[in-house]
Design a protein around this motif. Structure first.
Motif, PDB file in Angstrom:
ATOM      1  N   LYS A 149      36.201  51.083  34.673  1.00  0.00           N
ATOM      2  CA  LYS A 149      37.634  51.089  34.368  1.00  0.00           C
ATOM      3  C   LYS A 149      37.974  52.185  33.361  1.00  0.00           C
ATOM      4  O   LYS A 149      38.967  52.905  33.521  1.00  0.00           O
ATOM      5  N   ARG A 180      37.927  55.552  35.071  1.00  0.00           N
ATOM      6  CA  ARG A 180      39.083  55.686  35.971  1.00  0.00           C
ATOM      7  C   ARG A 180      40.335  56.032  35.174  1.00  0.00           C
ATOM      8  O   ARG A 180      41.083  56.950  35.533  1.00  0.00           O
ATOM      9  N   SER A 229      44.846  55.912  39.675  1.00  0.00           N
ATOM     10  CA  SER A 229      45.426  54.577  39.837  1.00  0.00           C
ATOM     11  C   SER A 229      44.458  53.726  40.660  1.00  0.00           C
ATOM     12  O   SER A 229      43.470  54.235  41.216  1.00  0.00           O
ATOM     13  N   LEU A 230      44.755  52.440  40.743  1.00  0.00           N
ATOM     14  CA  LEU A 230      43.954  51.559  41.602  1.00  0.00           C
ATOM     15  C   LEU A 230      44.024  52.036  43.054  1.00  0.00           C
ATOM     16  O   LEU A 230      43.030  52.020  43.769  1.00  0.00           O
ATOM     17  N   ALA A 246      44.833  48.765  47.064  1.00  0.00           N
ATOM     18  CA  ALA A 246      44.606  48.743  45.619  1.00  0.00           C
ATOM     19  C   ALA A 246      44.200  47.359  45.120  1.00  0.00           C
ATOM     20  O   ALA A 246      43.353  47.246  44.233  1.00  0.00           O
ATOM     21  N   SER A 247      44.780  46.320  45.687  1.00  0.00           N
ATOM     22  CA  SER A 247      44.454  44.980  45.201  1.00  0.00           C
ATOM     23  C   SER A 247      43.008  44.606  45.517  1.00  0.00           C
ATOM     24  O   SER A 247      42.360  43.923  44.730  1.00  0.00           O
ATOM     25  N   TYR A 292      40.536  46.887  45.732  1.00  0.00           N
ATOM     26  CA  TYR A 292      39.748  47.656  44.764  1.00  0.00           C
ATOM     27  C   TYR A 292      39.759  46.946  43.406  1.00  0.00           C
ATOM     28  O   TYR A 292      38.725  46.846  42.748  1.00  0.00           O
ATOM     29  N   TYR A 293      40.919  46.442  42.994  1.00  0.00           N
ATOM     30  CA  TYR A 293      41.031  45.748  41.718  1.00  0.00           C
ATOM     31  C   TYR A 293      40.040  44.586  41.634  1.00  0.00           C
ATOM     32  O   TYR A 293      39.448  44.337  40.585  1.00  0.00           O
ATOM     33  N   LYS A 294      39.824  43.906  42.737  1.00  0.00           N
ATOM     34  CA  LYS A 294      38.885  42.781  42.744  1.00  0.00           C
ATOM     35  C   LYS A 294      37.454  43.261  42.489  1.00  0.00           C
ATOM     36  O   LYS A 294      36.649  42.541  41.909  1.00  0.00           O
ATOM     37  N   GLU A 321      36.810  46.036  40.614  1.00  0.00           N
ATOM     38  CA  GLU A 321      36.793  46.499  39.230  1.00  0.00           C
ATOM     39  C   GLU A 321      36.826  45.346  38.229  1.00  0.00           C
ATOM     40  O   GLU A 321      36.278  45.461  37.134  1.00  0.00           O
ATOM     41  N   ASN A 322      37.445  44.223  38.592  1.00  0.00           N
ATOM     42  CA  ASN A 322      37.480  43.119  37.633  1.00  0.00           C
ATOM     43  C   ASN A 322      36.334  42.127  37.829  1.00  0.00           C
ATOM     44  O   ASN A 322      36.231  41.148  37.115  1.00  0.00           O
TER      45      ASN A 322
END
Length: 85
Positions: A8, A11, A17-18, A30-31, A33-35, A37-38
């Protein structure tokens, strides 16, 4: 252990951006990818070269060294002895 904070941080430093990351890694949105990254999803081994390329780093950077308290104390002790010389 995989260092998601490093991913993170890199990035954000680059300014991606995501959605940018999702596009670079061929992830559908993006959502999703967010999963990754988190930590909800785990990055797959075959994703790591693309991730490293996108973040302009080496794959090794994604793995943080976990040291036991004993190892940390030993390293501090060795460092103090070197400084005294």
């Amino acid at each position: 252990m995989f260092d998601l904070k490093y991913v993170k941080r890199k990035r954000l430093e680059i300014g991606y951006s995501l959605k940018d990351m999702a596009d670079l890694l061929d992830i559908k949105n993006a959502s999703t990818y967010y999963k990754y990254e988190n930590g909800s999803y785990s990055f797959k081994a075959e994703m790591l070269p693309k991730l490293a390329n996108a973040l302009d780093c080496d794959i090794e950077n994604f793995f943080k060294e976990k040291l036991s308290k004993i190892e940390i104390m030993e390293k501090k002790s060795c460092f103090k002895q070197e400084v005294k010389k």
